[in-house]
Write a protein that holds these residues in place. Sequence first.
Motif, mmCIF file in Angstrom:
data_model
loop_
_atom_site.group_PDB
_atom_site.id
_atom_site.type_symbol
_atom_site.label_atom_id
_atom_site.label_comp_id
_atom_site.label_asym_id
_atom_site.label_seq_id
_atom_site.Cartn_x
_atom_site.Cartn_y
_atom_site.Cartn_z
ATOM 1 N N ILE A 1 0.836 -1.205 0.000
ATOM 2 C CA ILE A 1 0.000 0.000 0.000
ATOM 3 C C ILE A 1 0.868 1.251 0.000
ATOM 4 N N VAL A 2 2.000 1.212 0.690
ATOM 5 C CA VAL A 2 2.928 2.347 0.648
ATOM 6 C C VAL A 2 3.465 2.520 -0.772
ATOM 7 N N ARG A 3 3.811 1.419 -1.432
ATOM 8 C CA ARG A 3 4.294 1.476 -2.821
ATOM 9 C C ARG A 3 3.229 2.051 -3.752
ATOM 10 N N GLU A 4 1.975 1.660 -3.551
ATOM 11 C CA GLU A 4 0.896 2.182 -4.394
ATOM 12 C C GLU A 4 0.758 3.698 -4.232
ATOM 13 N N PHE A 5 0.892 4.185 -3.008
ATOM 14 C CA PHE A 5 0.823 5.633 -2.793
ATOM 15 C C PHE A 5 1.947 6.354 -3.513
ATOM 16 N N LEU A 6 3.149 5.816 -3.393
ATOM 17 C CA LEU A 6 4.283 6.449 -4.070
ATOM 18 C C LEU A 6 4.110 6.415 -5.581
ATOM 19 N N LYS A 7 3.588 5.322 -6.099
ATOM 20 C CA LYS A 7 3.428 5.160 -7.543
ATOM 21 C C LYS A 7 2.328 6.065 -8.104
ATOM 22 N N LYS A 8 1.202 6.155 -7.407
ATOM 23 C CA LYS A 8 0.053 6.885 -7.947
ATOM 24 C C LYS A 8 0.085 8.376 -7.673
ATOM 25 N N ARG A 9 0.623 8.778 -6.530
ATOM 26 C CA ARG A 9 0.580 10.188 -6.170
ATOM 27 C C ARG A 9 1.906 10.768 -5.718
ATOM 28 N N ALA A 10 2.953 9.969 -5.690
ATOM 29 C CA ALA A 10 4.266 10.411 -5.215
ATOM 30 C C ALA A 10 4.171 10.965 -3.799
ATOM 31 N N TRP A 11 3.307 10.381 -2.996
ATOM 32 C CA TRP A 11 3.183 10.742 -1.591
ATOM 33 C C TRP A 11 3.883 9.699 -0.757
ATOM 34 N N ASN A 12 4.690 10.153 0.174
ATOM 35 C CA ASN A 12 5.289 9.223 1.110
ATOM 36 C C ASN A 12 4.342 9.116 2.297
ATOM 37 N N CYS A 13 4.085 7.923 2.751
ATOM 38 C CA CYS A 13 3.152 7.735 3.856
ATOM 39 C C CYS A 13 3.661 6.639 4.766
ATOM 40 N N ARG A 14 3.081 6.554 5.926
ATOM 41 C CA ARG A 14 3.385 5.452 6.832
ATOM 42 C C ARG A 14 2.057 4.852 7.267
ATOM 43 N N LEU A 15 2.088 3.571 7.503
ATOM 44 C CA LEU A 15 0.896 2.839 7.883
ATOM 45 C C LEU A 15 0.724 2.907 9.389
ATOM 46 N N LYS A 16 -0.449 3.319 9.830
ATOM 47 C CA LYS A 16 -0.714 3.425 11.257
ATOM 48 C C LYS A 16 -1.322 2.133 11.808
ATOM 49 N N GLU A 17 -2.226 1.519 11.038
ATOM 50 C CA GLU A 17 -2.918 0.339 11.524
ATOM 51 C C GLU A 17 -3.337 -0.539 10.353
ATOM 52 N N CYS A 18 -3.227 -1.848 10.510
ATOM 53 C CA CYS A 18 -3.655 -2.801 9.484
ATOM 54 C C CYS A 18 -4.795 -3.656 10.011
ATOM 55 N N PHE A 19 -5.715 -3.962 9.129
ATOM 56 C CA PHE A 19 -6.791 -4.884 9.450
ATOM 57 C C PHE A 19 -6.694 -6.063 8.501
ATOM 58 N N TRP A 20 -6.929 -7.248 9.006
ATOM 59 C CA TRP A 20 -6.818 -8.463 8.203
ATOM 60 C C TRP A 20 -8.168 -9.131 8.124
ATOM 61 N N PRO A 21 -8.539 -9.637 6.955
ATOM 62 C CA PRO A 21 -9.832 -10.328 6.848
ATOM 63 C C PRO A 21 -9.804 -11.696 7.506
#
Length: 89
Positions: free
Chosen positions: A59-79
Amino acid sequence: MWIHVLAMRVYRAKFRAAVAAIIFDEQGRILLFKHTYRKFEWGIPAGGLEYNEQPADAIVREFLKKRAWNCRLKECFWPKVQGKTAILV
């Protein structure tokens, strides 16, 4: 030619795993991206996992690829699948 098609059907993955993110701002609004390749233009950021990639990294890679935004993940949910229902835990 037919042997190539047969080989692809045997060795190709039967499914593809994907990730998606729901991002909230301080006012509780959800971030939506305008997609050019989907039936519905607006949606949450999402994309497929690469081989041996962790969902959080994807998901971090997708953000960088689509919007060139660097982000960090705060919380993950798993199905978790219960019968025919999937819930997030």
